[in-house]
Scaffold this motif. Structure first.
Motif, mmCIF file in Angstrom:
data_model
loop_
_atom_site.group_PDB
_atom_site.id
_atom_site.type_symbol
_atom_site.label_atom_id
_atom_site.label_comp_id
_atom_site.label_asym_id
_atom_site.label_seq_id
_atom_site.Cartn_x
_atom_site.Cartn_y
_atom_site.Cartn_z
ATOM 1 N N ARG A 122 64.344 81.315 106.441
ATOM 2 C CA ARG A 122 63.205 82.056 105.908
ATOM 3 C C ARG A 122 63.155 83.423 106.573
ATOM 4 O O ARG A 122 63.549 83.582 107.735
ATOM 5 C CB ARG A 122 61.880 81.321 106.147
ATOM 6 N N ASP A 123 62.626 84.415 105.825
ATOM 7 C CA ASP A 123 62.402 85.730 106.400
ATOM 8 C C ASP A 123 61.116 85.681 107.219
ATOM 9 O O ASP A 123 60.056 85.277 106.713
ATOM 10 C CB ASP A 123 62.264 86.784 105.295
ATOM 11 N N VAL A 124 61.214 86.105 108.470
ATOM 12 C CA VAL A 124 60.056 86.057 109.354
ATOM 13 C C VAL A 124 59.934 87.384 110.091
ATOM 14 O O VAL A 124 60.899 88.145 110.224
ATOM 15 C CB VAL A 124 60.134 84.897 110.375
ATOM 16 N N VAL A 125 58.710 87.632 110.554
ATOM 17 C CA VAL A 125 58.415 88.776 111.411
ATOM 18 C C VAL A 125 57.543 88.260 112.551
ATOM 19 O O VAL A 125 56.656 87.431 112.341
ATOM 20 C CB VAL A 125 57.683 89.879 110.622
ATOM 21 N N PHE A 126 57.801 88.742 113.763
ATOM 22 C CA PHE A 126 57.006 88.352 114.916
ATOM 23 C C PHE A 126 55.967 89.446 115.189
ATOM 24 O O PHE A 126 56.304 90.622 115.342
ATOM 25 C CB PHE A 126 57.888 88.137 116.148
ATOM 26 N N ASP A 140 49.293 89.304 123.782
ATOM 27 C CA ASP A 140 50.508 89.245 124.619
ATOM 28 C C ASP A 140 51.383 88.045 124.279
ATOM 29 O O ASP A 140 52.095 87.530 125.141
ATOM 30 C CB ASP A 140 50.129 89.212 126.114
ATOM 31 N N LYS A 141 51.329 87.598 123.053
ATOM 32 C CA LYS A 141 52.191 86.515 122.595
ATOM 33 C C LYS A 141 52.843 86.907 121.279
ATOM 34 O O LYS A 141 52.285 87.682 120.501
ATOM 35 C CB LYS A 141 51.409 85.207 122.426
ATOM 36 N N ALA A 142 54.035 86.380 121.038
ATOM 37 C CA ALA A 142 54.749 86.625 119.792
ATOM 38 C C ALA A 142 54.361 85.546 118.793
ATOM 39 O O ALA A 142 54.633 84.353 119.014
ATOM 40 C CB ALA A 142 56.259 86.619 120.035
ATOM 41 N N MET A 143 53.721 85.926 117.706
ATOM 42 C CA MET A 143 53.283 84.992 116.684
ATOM 43 C C MET A 143 54.184 85.150 115.460
ATOM 44 O O MET A 143 54.299 86.243 114.898
ATOM 45 C CB MET A 143 51.823 85.236 116.303
ATOM 46 N N ARG A 144 54.794 84.061 115.047
ATOM 47 C CA ARG A 144 55.710 84.099 113.914
ATOM 48 C C ARG A 144 54.927 84.127 112.605
ATOM 49 O O ARG A 144 54.013 83.346 112.398
ATOM 50 C CB ARG A 144 56.625 82.875 113.959
ATOM 51 N N HIS A 145 55.310 85.039 111.712
ATOM 52 C CA HIS A 145 54.724 85.145 110.381
ATOM 53 C C HIS A 145 55.841 85.026 109.347
ATOM 54 O O HIS A 145 56.781 85.840 109.349
ATOM 55 C CB HIS A 145 54.013 86.485 110.198
ATOM 56 N N ASP A 146 55.745 84.034 108.497
ATOM 57 C CA ASP A 146 56.665 83.957 107.360
ATOM 58 C C ASP A 146 56.253 85.014 106.348
ATOM 59 O O ASP A 146 55.074 85.123 105.989
ATOM 60 C CB ASP A 146 56.618 82.565 106.728
ATOM 61 N N VAL A 147 57.209 85.798 105.870
ATOM 62 C CA VAL A 147 56.880 86.928 105.008
ATOM 63 C C VAL A 147 57.674 86.848 103.718
ATOM 64 O O VAL A 147 58.685 86.166 103.612
ATOM 65 C CB VAL A 147 57.176 88.265 105.721
ATOM 66 N N ALA A 203 62.622 77.648 135.258
ATOM 67 C CA ALA A 203 61.183 77.676 134.970
ATOM 68 C C ALA A 203 60.636 79.097 135.033
ATOM 69 O O ALA A 203 59.822 79.516 134.217
ATOM 70 C CB ALA A 203 60.430 76.772 135.958
ATOM 71 N N TRP A 204 61.125 79.893 136.006
ATOM 72 C CA TRP A 204 60.643 81.278 136.125
ATOM 73 C C TRP A 204 61.085 82.110 134.935
ATOM 74 O O TRP A 204 60.309 82.867 134.361
ATOM 75 C CB TRP A 204 61.163 81.875 137.430
ATOM 76 N N LEU A 205 62.345 81.932 134.552
ATOM 77 C CA LEU A 205 62.859 82.694 133.415
ATOM 78 C C LEU A 205 62.207 82.264 132.111
ATOM 79 O O LEU A 205 61.980 83.074 131.212
ATOM 80 C CB LEU A 205 64.385 82.525 133.321
ATOM 81 N N ALA A 206 61.896 80.947 131.987
ATOM 82 C CA ALA A 206 61.305 80.446 130.747
ATOM 83 C C ALA A 206 59.899 81.019 130.533
ATOM 84 O O ALA A 206 59.481 81.232 129.401
ATOM 85 C CB ALA A 206 61.258 78.919 130.754
ATOM 86 N N HIS A 207 59.131 81.251 131.631
ATOM 87 C CA HIS A 207 57.773 81.754 131.497
ATOM 88 C C HIS A 207 57.677 83.254 131.716
ATOM 89 O O HIS A 207 56.592 83.822 131.674
ATOM 90 C CB HIS A 207 56.844 81.036 132.489
ATOM 91 N N ARG A 208 58.768 83.892 131.961
ATOM 92 C CA ARG A 208 58.754 85.340 132.152
ATOM 93 C C ARG A 208 58.576 86.023 130.799
ATOM 94 O O ARG A 208 59.285 85.717 129.847
ATOM 95 C CB ARG A 208 60.062 85.781 132.805
ATOM 96 N N THR A 228 60.690 82.712 120.332
ATOM 97 C CA THR A 228 60.061 81.614 119.592
ATOM 98 C C THR A 228 58.581 81.909 119.374
ATOM 99 O O THR A 228 58.001 82.793 120.018
ATOM 100 C CB THR A 228 60.211 80.285 120.357
ATOM 101 N N ASP A 229 57.991 81.158 118.472
ATOM 102 C CA ASP A 229 56.573 81.322 118.170
ATOM 103 C C ASP A 229 55.735 80.979 119.400
ATOM 104 O O ASP A 229 55.881 79.908 119.996
ATOM 105 C CB ASP A 229 56.195 80.411 117.004
ATOM 106 N N GLY A 230 54.852 81.910 119.805
ATOM 107 C CA GLY A 230 53.979 81.689 120.948
ATOM 108 C C GLY A 230 54.563 82.128 122.269
ATOM 109 O O GLY A 230 53.902 81.983 123.309
ATOM 110 N N ALA A 231 55.770 82.682 122.286
ATOM 111 C CA ALA A 231 56.394 83.115 123.534
ATOM 112 C C ALA A 231 55.646 84.309 124.109
ATOM 113 O O ALA A 231 55.151 85.170 123.375
ATOM 114 C CB ALA A 231 57.857 83.472 123.289
ATOM 115 N N ALA A 232 55.557 84.364 125.449
ATOM 116 C CA ALA A 232 54.901 85.486 126.108
ATOM 117 C C ALA A 232 55.774 86.731 125.996
ATOM 118 O O ALA A 232 56.997 86.667 126.183
ATOM 119 C CB ALA A 232 54.630 85.152 127.580
#
Length: 418
Positions: A357-361, A366-373, A51-56, A405-409
């Motif tokens: 698909r080609d994607v860019v984060f 402070d979150k990684a948002m996935r963008h299909d490009v 749990a700690w590693l998943a939310h780190r 992943t999309d939305g990861a901190a």
């Protein structure tokens, strides 16, 4: 054979070492419970660690997506810093002292010339205007009365003149009739002047009443709201803390330009109508065409600088007054490139494949948002041209891990130059 038999004897169970029937099962149970407790503890520790590693937050490196060059570069002979200013800006106030009954503006509102911004309490002025109108009506009635009296006096004088010619009345009586007519003529002129004065008072009252309605002097944007309903406003700075001298500030956004301070040692490099390029501190990757309007013929002895006015050749809602800006004065005007590519450039390492698909984060809050490009066929080696999915200024993650992943901190470690 003897050795084999010896080995078989060693493998036999020695029954003399068995535990007693009463205590054997109890010991095995205790051992099983201990093993079970240890396993449960290990599972709990593993779950907490997971749990700690998943939310780190994942530590990432980012770069800025930039627009490809669309014009041939022109050498800069000088750079200077300054601020965006408005040549047409006004603090709107009332022309008379009064109490606000309506304030119809908020910061950011766009207003048109003549639009009502606020209203003052007008009961006393409206009553005064009604009284002035009544006085004007009475004055006009007096003019009509004097006109009628004059006409009657002139007819009487004419009749008396005729009787004098026939010897029926004395000339003195005829002269008295003519004098009476002249008196009424003078009274008529006085009444007319009084009527004109009364009409002027009506106009004054109407002007004062109009002053209770505050209107926009020109098209612009409200940048400051300085007063509220119930406060007293006055064109004079008197009356205490509850008296305002302005309703709000309006800025003509079409009059925005740049004021920069150039060191007087280099002012000789700047000429009127010289091409320039402006970069706002808020948008460091956005280059705005500009040119010199004028060099203000005055120096600041404290800073040893001379002010230079620079015009912006394109207007945009992102440009607002008092923004910091850096101006590069150019040797020549940049020549536009006809086939300037559309899109943004990102490091090749920022591209990843997800779901074929080609994607860019992109880092946002402070979150990684996935963008299909969508990628262009153009390949600039270490940079790739993205035609859809990104905008200039986006912070993209360089070399995103496969587990991202999309939305990861995420936590930004460094930001290399694009």
């Amino acid at each position: 054979m003897n050795s084999n038999a010896e080995l078989l004897r060693q493998l036999k169970i020695d029954k003399s070492h068995r535990e007693s029937p009463g205590g054997g099962n109890g010991g095995a149970t205790k051992i099983a419970l201990i093993v079970l407790a240890v396993l449960i503890g290990l599972l709990a520790l593993g779950g907490a660690a997971w749990a700690w590693l998943a939310h780190r937050p994942v530590e990432v490196t980012v770069a800025t997506a930039i627009a490809p060059a669309g014009a041939a570069e022109a050498g800069a002979v000088l750079q200077a810093t300054g601020y965006v200013t408005a040549r047409r800006q006004a603090t709107v106030s009332a022309q008379i002292t009064g109490t606000l009954t309506e304030v119809l503006i908020e910061e950011g509102d766009r207003v048109k010339k003549g639009q009502v911004l606020a209203r003052l309490e007008d009961n006393a002025l409206r009553a005064g205007l009604d009284a002035n109108r009544a006085n004007a009506a009475a004055a006009r009635a007096s003019v009509v009365q004097s006109q009628t009296q004059l006409e009657q006096a002139l007819r009487d004088a004419d009749r008396q003149e005729a009787l004098v010619g026939r010897g029926l009345v004395s000339r003195q009586i005829a002269e008295q009739g003519r004098t009476q007519a002249n008196t009424y003529r003078a009274q008529l002129n006085t009444a007319r002047r009084q009527a004109d004065a009364a009409d002027a008072q009506v106009s004054v009252g109407q002007v004062n009443l109009d002053y209770t309605v505050i209107r926009a002097p020109f098209d612009g944007v409200i940048t400051d709201k300085a007063a509220q309903v119930g406060e007293i406003v006055s064109p004079l700075s008197a009356g205490g803390g509850f008296t305002r001298t302005g309703i709000g500030t309006i800025v003509d956004m079409d009059s925005l330009e740049i004021d920069v301070d150039v060191n007087e040692a280099y002012i000789g490099r700047v000429k009127a109508d010289m091409p320039a390029e402006a970069v706002l501190d808020a948008y460091p990757d956005w280059k705005i065409g500009a040119h010199v309007i004028a060099i203000v013929p005055a120096a600041d002895r404290g800073k040893a600088t001379v002010k230079v006015r620079v015009a912006l050749e394109s207007k945009d809602v992102r440009i607002v007054p008092d923004m910091g800006v850096r101006v590069s004065f150019l040797e020549r005007r940049a020549e536009p490139v006809a086939d300037a590519p559309k899109g943004v450039l990102v490091p090749a390492g920022a591209l990843a494949r997800r779901d074929n698909r080609d994607v860019v984060f992109v880092v946002a809050d402070d979150k990684a948002m996935r963008h299909d490009v969508t990628l262009a066929a153009r390949n600039d080696g270490e940079q790739r041209l993205v035609t859809q999915g990104l905008a200039p200024g986006d912070s993209v993650i360089v070399t995103p891990p496969d587990s991202l992943t999309d939305g990861a901190a995420v936590r930004v470690a460094t930001r290399p130059s694009p």
